[in-house]
Design a protein around this motif. Sequence first.
Motif, PDB file in Angstrom:
ATOM      1  N   PHE A   4     -11.834 -38.702  14.074  1.00  0.00           N
ATOM      2  CA  PHE A   4     -11.789 -40.081  14.567  1.00  0.00           C
ATOM      3  C   PHE A   4     -10.490 -40.761  14.154  1.00  0.00           C
ATOM      4  CE2 PHE A   4     -12.562 -44.605  14.341  1.00  0.00           C
ATOM      5  CZ  PHE A   4     -13.245 -44.869  15.522  1.00  0.00           C
ATOM      6  N   ASP A   5     -10.108 -40.612  12.911  1.00  0.00           N
ATOM      7  CA  ASP A   5      -8.882 -41.247  12.424  1.00  0.00           C
ATOM      8  C   ASP A   5      -7.655 -40.687  13.134  1.00  0.00           C
ATOM      9  OD1 ASP A   5     -10.362 -42.810  10.714  1.00  0.00           O
ATOM     10  OD2 ASP A   5     -10.015 -41.551   8.955  1.00  0.00           O
ATOM     11  N   ARG A  41     -22.902 -38.167  14.905  1.00  0.00           N
ATOM     12  CA  ARG A  41     -21.788 -38.748  14.158  1.00  0.00           C
ATOM     13  C   ARG A  41     -20.460 -38.163  14.631  1.00  0.00           C
ATOM     14  NH1 ARG A  41     -23.125 -41.486   9.563  1.00  0.00           N
ATOM     15  NH2 ARG A  41     -21.088 -41.045   8.645  1.00  0.00           N
ATOM     16  N   TYR A  42     -19.457 -39.002  14.666  1.00  0.00           N
ATOM     17  CA  TYR A  42     -18.095 -38.596  15.011  1.00  0.00           C
ATOM     18  C   TYR A  42     -17.397 -38.191  13.713  1.00  0.00           C
ATOM     19  CZ  TYR A  42     -14.062 -38.908  18.282  1.00  0.00           C
ATOM     20  OH  TYR A  42     -13.015 -38.634  19.115  1.00  0.00           O
ATOM     21  N   PRO A  43     -16.945 -36.941  13.580  1.00  0.00           N
ATOM     22  CA  PRO A  43     -16.281 -36.543  12.330  1.00  0.00           C
ATOM     23  C   PRO A  43     -15.140 -37.505  11.979  1.00  0.00           C
ATOM     24  CG  PRO A  43     -16.676 -34.629  13.716  1.00  0.00           C
ATOM     25  CD  PRO A  43     -17.029 -35.824  14.544  1.00  0.00           C
ATOM     26  N   ARG A  44     -15.184 -38.033  10.768  1.00  0.00           N
ATOM     27  CA  ARG A  44     -14.271 -39.113  10.403  1.00  0.00           C
ATOM     28  C   ARG A  44     -12.801 -38.697  10.498  1.00  0.00           C
ATOM     29  NH1 ARG A  44     -14.714 -44.398   8.265  1.00  0.00           N
ATOM     30  NH2 ARG A  44     -12.635 -45.234   8.654  1.00  0.00           N
ATOM     31  N   ALA A  45     -12.470 -37.504  10.065  1.00  0.00           N
ATOM     32  CA  ALA A  45     -11.072 -37.069  10.102  1.00  0.00           C
ATOM     33  C   ALA A  45     -10.564 -36.998  11.546  1.00  0.00           C
ATOM     34  CB  ALA A  45     -10.924 -35.716   9.410  1.00  0.00           C
ATOM     35  N   THR A  82      -7.680 -41.994  16.790  1.00  0.00           N
ATOM     36  CA  THR A  82      -7.272 -43.396  16.779  1.00  0.00           C
ATOM     37  C   THR A  82      -5.767 -43.507  16.611  1.00  0.00           C
ATOM     38  OG1 THR A  82      -9.394 -44.098  15.841  1.00  0.00           O
ATOM     39  CG2 THR A  82      -7.543 -45.608  15.604  1.00  0.00           C
ATOM     40  N   THR A 116     -20.851 -45.695  12.872  1.00  0.00           N
ATOM     41  CA  THR A 116     -21.679 -44.936  11.925  1.00  0.00           C
ATOM     42  C   THR A 116     -22.678 -44.034  12.635  1.00  0.00           C
ATOM     43  OG1 THR A 116     -23.212 -46.807  11.794  1.00  0.00           O
ATOM     44  CG2 THR A 116     -21.463 -46.697  10.141  1.00  0.00           C
ATOM     45  N   TYR A 133     -14.879 -47.614  13.090  1.00  0.00           N
ATOM     46  CA  TYR A 133     -15.570 -46.322  13.030  1.00  0.00           C
ATOM     47  C   TYR A 133     -17.063 -46.516  13.263  1.00  0.00           C
ATOM     48  CZ  TYR A 133     -17.406 -41.915  11.273  1.00  0.00           C
ATOM     49  OH  TYR A 133     -18.065 -40.724  11.159  1.00  0.00           O
TER      50      TYR A 133
END
Length: 229
Positions: free
Chosen positions: A66-67, A60-64, A70, A113, A111
């Motif tokens: 990734f944002d 998984r790519y850590p969401r924070a 981006t 998953t 994103y």
Amino acid sequence: MNDRPYPIKVSARLDEPLSRWLWLVKWFLAIPHYVVLFFLWVAFVVLTAVAGVAILFTGRYPRAIFDFNTGVLRWSWRVSYYSYSALATDHYPPFSLGEEPDYPAHLTIPYPTQLSRGLVLVKWWLLLIPHYLIVGFLVGGTTLSHNALLTAGTGGGLIGLLALIAAITLAVTGTYPRALYDLVVGLNRWVVRVGAYAALMTDEYPPFRLDSGGAEPEPQNQPAPNPAV
């Protein structure tokens, strides 16, 4: 041949009318962005390495992260569009990592998953060597590293040359050539796709395909809807 749309969405609109002469000083006007983006790209590279470790162990790519990444790509695309990778708007880019609906250049990355743990070891260098050779020609770069792919509109390579030709034509005729615009945006789209893949943000390999024009290509060969019974 796979003609389905690529998940990284890069879109823009030609922001007419354009000043005939503002492009001569955009290098100066964009200096504050270049300074900020330098530090953002340093953080981008470090955080991409952190994300790579996380993907290797968790898929998984850590969401924070990734944002944030981006946002850096999005900011860079807006500055590139304003300055010497397109010169297709006179609206000054906002200092923002987020999506700006009123700005004429947009970037959306869905994103993921789940990402391949094994690909993370090779996708950013080995798998992208053919694309790096092409991108180096397009942006005038020589370094095979994903942080060099988006240079915030410094205008090198073929893309910079085409944008300069468009600007000279604009100065003479008052019009940005539409066919040249479509080509310039398509080449920038190619660069951004490769940059996002190199940053481990998708497992879908960038196509060797020029999708020109401001809008992303529509899905092809859609099945016809079933007639009402």
